[in-house]
Motif scaffolding. Structure first.
Motif, PDB file in Angstrom:
ATOM      1  N   GLY A   1       2.594   2.318   8.935  1.00  0.00           N
ATOM      2  CA  GLY A   1       2.741   2.996   7.824  1.00  0.00           C
ATOM      3  C   GLY A   1       1.658   4.236   6.648  1.00  0.00           C
ATOM      4  N   LEU A   2       0.685   3.321   7.026  1.00  0.00           N
ATOM      5  CA  LEU A   2      -0.350   3.987   6.331  1.00  0.00           C
ATOM      6  C   LEU A   2      -0.532   5.202   7.098  1.00  0.00           C
ATOM      7  CD1 LEU A   2      -2.080   3.499   4.055  1.00  0.00           C
ATOM      8  CD2 LEU A   2      -3.223   2.170   4.462  1.00  0.00           C
ATOM      9  N   VAL A   3      -0.913   4.757   8.114  1.00  0.00           N
ATOM     10  CA  VAL A   3      -0.886   5.852   9.204  1.00  0.00           C
ATOM     11  C   VAL A   3      -0.676   7.582   8.996  1.00  0.00           C
ATOM     12  CG1 VAL A   3      -1.393   6.865  11.952  1.00  0.00           C
ATOM     13  CG2 VAL A   3      -2.774   4.338  10.926  1.00  0.00           C
TER      14      VAL A   3
ATOM     15  N   GLY B   1       1.249  13.227   7.015  1.00  0.00           N
ATOM     16  CA  GLY B   1       1.580  13.047   5.666  1.00  0.00           C
ATOM     17  C   GLY B   1       2.855  12.848   5.170  1.00  0.00           C
ATOM     18  N   ARG B   2       3.586  11.677   5.889  1.00  0.00           N
ATOM     19  CA  ARG B   2       4.853  11.598   5.119  1.00  0.00           C
ATOM     20  C   ARG B   2       4.755  10.768   3.954  1.00  0.00           C
ATOM     21  NH1 ARG B   2       7.406  14.448   8.034  1.00  0.00           N
ATOM     22  NH2 ARG B   2       6.020  14.837   8.388  1.00  0.00           N
ATOM     23  N   THR B   3       5.823  10.882   3.387  1.00  0.00           N
ATOM     24  CA  THR B   3       5.912  10.374   1.541  1.00  0.00           C
ATOM     25  C   THR B   3       6.110   8.666   2.384  1.00  0.00           C
ATOM     26  OG1 THR B   3       8.500  10.780   1.689  1.00  0.00           O
ATOM     27  CG2 THR B   3       6.993  12.936   0.794  1.00  0.00           C
TER      28      THR B   3
ATOM     29  N   VAL C   1       0.765  -1.334   0.313  1.00  0.00           N
ATOM     30  CA  VAL C   1       0.465   0.293  -0.056  1.00  0.00           C
ATOM     31  C   VAL C   1       0.987   1.344  -0.009  1.00  0.00           C
ATOM     32  CG1 VAL C   1      -2.389  -0.898   1.441  1.00  0.00           C
ATOM     33  CG2 VAL C   1       0.123   0.280   2.452  1.00  0.00           C
ATOM     34  N   LEU C   2       2.434   0.941  -0.244  1.00  0.00           N
ATOM     35  CA  LEU C   2       2.886   2.353  -0.449  1.00  0.00           C
ATOM     36  C   LEU C   2       3.227   2.747  -1.583  1.00  0.00           C
ATOM     37  CD1 LEU C   2       5.248   1.794   3.274  1.00  0.00           C
ATOM     38  CD2 LEU C   2       3.095   2.975   3.476  1.00  0.00           C
TER      39      LEU C   2
ATOM     40  N   ALA D   1       7.418   7.106   5.395  1.00  0.00           N
ATOM     41  CA  ALA D   1       6.723   6.341   6.177  1.00  0.00           C
ATOM     42  C   ALA D   1       7.354   4.824   6.504  1.00  0.00           C
ATOM     43  CB  ALA D   1       5.212   5.761   5.512  1.00  0.00           C
ATOM     44  N   ALA D   2       8.181   4.546   5.413  1.00  0.00           N
ATOM     45  CA  ALA D   2       9.003   2.937   5.178  1.00  0.00           C
ATOM     46  C   ALA D   2      10.038   2.961   5.974  1.00  0.00           C
ATOM     47  CB  ALA D   2       9.080   2.811   3.937  1.00  0.00           C
ATOM     48  N   SER D   3      10.794   4.431   6.507  1.00  0.00           N
ATOM     49  CA  SER D   3      11.521   4.683   7.018  1.00  0.00           C
ATOM     50  C   SER D   3      11.656   3.904   8.721  1.00  0.00           C
ATOM     51  CB  SER D   3      12.035   5.806   5.882  1.00  0.00           C
ATOM     52  OG  SER D   3      12.107   6.852   6.971  1.00  0.00           O
ATOM     53  N   LEU D   4      10.067   4.400   8.877  1.00  0.00           N
ATOM     54  CA  LEU D   4       9.215   4.388  10.611  1.00  0.00           C
ATOM     55  C   LEU D   4       9.305   3.437  10.362  1.00  0.00           C
ATOM     56  CD1 LEU D   4       8.344   8.102  10.480  1.00  0.00           C
ATOM     57  CD2 LEU D   4      10.919   7.235  11.623  1.00  0.00           C
ATOM     58  N   THR D   5       8.211   2.820   9.369  1.00  0.00           N
ATOM     59  CA  THR D   5       7.890   1.493   9.674  1.00  0.00           C
ATOM     60  C   THR D   5       8.393   0.518  10.699  1.00  0.00           C
ATOM     61  OG1 THR D   5       7.751   0.601   7.942  1.00  0.00           O
ATOM     62  CG2 THR D   5       5.956   2.069   8.133  1.00  0.00           C
TER      63      THR D   5
END
Length: 451
Positions: free
Chosen positions: A252-254, A260-262, A50-51, A266-270
């Motif tokens: 990541g979706l949250v 508003g993360r790209t 989904v990312l 998002a992937a770098s934090l999930t």
């Protein structure tokens, strides 16, 4: 499929365990972890896919939450038949078959993951990835049979924790692809996992064993269904594992939707939260071995409530830093609770055997029968908690535009878990009846106080 069968397996016999059993059990555990790890990665694929789904895919946030909820639901439902497949086909044989089954959803995702694919097609393929969630149930049932009671907390925690790491592993793979090739290349992630699935199946075929004494016991299943502790533990497992898998799929979706993360941001934090939750799961089992699963579980739920309060505050104030801190703590604490709740299951049913007046091997056999029969049910219901989390997020974002409402609901549920754990397993621990003591010394009787 034929395979390697072990006809005599007596892990509670210390001589057998020392001379032969431990070496075999550890070998099977190692390759069970590998297979379950890949299974979790496949189950978690859509938390990553989904990312990659930008505006050109025509799927909004609610639609993306529904995709990951669909994968969660299928993964929960298949856990029940997967639990009984171990005794029907053999632990080794089923690990090979269930690993190879992962090729279907991964290959289909590879074929359809592009703009222009219809949304129902995405839903169908996401549903098929749920077979990876079933691997957990069969793996845990299999490893539960290999280890003696005194080692189950450690072994089940390590098995589950190693499998759970499949969630951050696939998210790291997604991060690597997004950071290097870009968000337009999701097929690279899927292409990496196709050969890994084959490796897991081949290793299971070469290095794992089937246990002849493991048999499906219809009577034990029916008794487990009727036992109130099966459903009490399923409720608690919703709070621990349901939280872990639900948050792992949705994190990541949250971040994309609320903060508003790209995709790259998002992937770098999930991955960090699921990684911590996976790593501490064996520790949760080990702490439960030492201090009692109920005490560790109660502490985990109390701390999860506090962390959820932090997340609610961060959601209201739009503080990304505080949100990340609270959410990461939730992952770690849910992992701790995963280990302690699973340790409680064999201890509870052993105590029930003593309550029935059984002693020694008879009580241990009763505990093994009922705990093995109940694990699939508990695991399935627990995984449904992940479905509830993703549906709660979907509804919260649809109605108010943030996840705050969902987190408030989770906070209320954790409070209920605290109350149930304390009232059932800690408030008034009953003594083991004298008839169950046999030749054991009182301090070694495994009563509910040790759950």
């Amino acid at each position: 499929m034929g395979g390697r069968w072990i006809d005599v397996w007596e892990p509670e016999d210390e001589t057998f365990w020392r001379e032969k059993g431990e070496r075999i059990a550890r070998r099977n555990l190692a390759f069970s972890v590998l297979s379950e790890h890949i299974g979790f990665s496949v189950w978690s694929l859509w938390s990553v896919m989904v990312l990659f789904m930008g505006p050109e895919y025509g799927v909004d946030a609610a639609g993306k939450f529904f995709l990951i909820a669909t994968a969660t639901l299928t993964g929960a439902l298949v856990r029940v038949p997967y639990t009984f497949a171990v005794a029907r086909f053999g632990g080794r044989n089923w690990t090979v078959l269930s690993s190879l089954a992962l090729l279907l959803p991964t290959g289909l995702a590879h074929a359809v993951m592009e703009p222009g694919t219809s949304y129902p097609t995405f839903v169908l393929v996401a549903a098929l990835t749920g077979v990876g969630g079933g691997n957990f149930a069969s793996s845990m049932t299999n490893i539960n049979a290999f280890f003696p009671l005194r080692k189950k907390g450690w072994a089940l925690g390590l098995n589950a924790g190693g499998g759970n790491i499949g969630v951050p592993a696939v998210q790291l793979a997604g991060l690597l692809v997004i950071g290097t090739a870009g968000a337009a290349h999701p097929r690279i992630v899927l292409g990496v996992y196709l050969p890994l699935i084959v490796v897991a199946a081949v290793c299971a075929a070469l290095f794992m064993d089937n246990l002849t004494p493991v048999r499906n016991d219809t009577g034990a299943v029916l008794e487990a269904v009727r036992a109130r502790h099966t459903w009490i533990m399923a409720f608690l497992y919703v709070g621990t594992f349901g939280s872990f898998i639900g948050y792992g799929f949705a994190f990541g979706l949250v971040l994309q939707t609320q903060f508003g993360r790209t995709p790259l941001q998002a992937a770098s934090l999930t991955f960090l939260g699921p990684l911590l939750g996976s790593l501490v799961r064996p520790w949760g089992g080990a702490l439960a071995d030492k201090h009692g699963g109920a005490r560790v579980t109660l502490a985990a739920f109390a701390a999860m409530s506090a962390a959820t309060g932090v997340v609610v505050y961060a959601s209201v104030t739009a503080s990304l830093t505080v949100f990340l801190a609270g959410f990461t703590a939730l992952f770690a604490l849910s992992g701790l609770g995963n280990g302690s709740t699973y340790k409680m299951i064999p201890a509870i049913f052993l105590a029930q055997g003593h309550r029935r007046g059984l002693a020694g091997e008879a009580a241990e056999a009763y505990g093994r029968r009922l705990s093995g029969a109940s694990m699939g049910l508990i695991g399935a219901v627990g995984a449904l908690g992940g479905l509830g989390i993703n549906l709660a997020f979907r509804q919260s974002f649809q109605t108010v535009g943030t996840g705050t409402g969902a987190f408030l609901a989770f906070l209320a549920f954790y409070a209920a878990c605290i109350a149930v754990t304390w009232a059932v397993y800690l408030r008034r621990p009953a003594a083991v009846p004298d008839t169950a003591a046999g030749a054991e010394e009182p301090e070694h009787r495994p009563g509910p106080a040790r759950v």
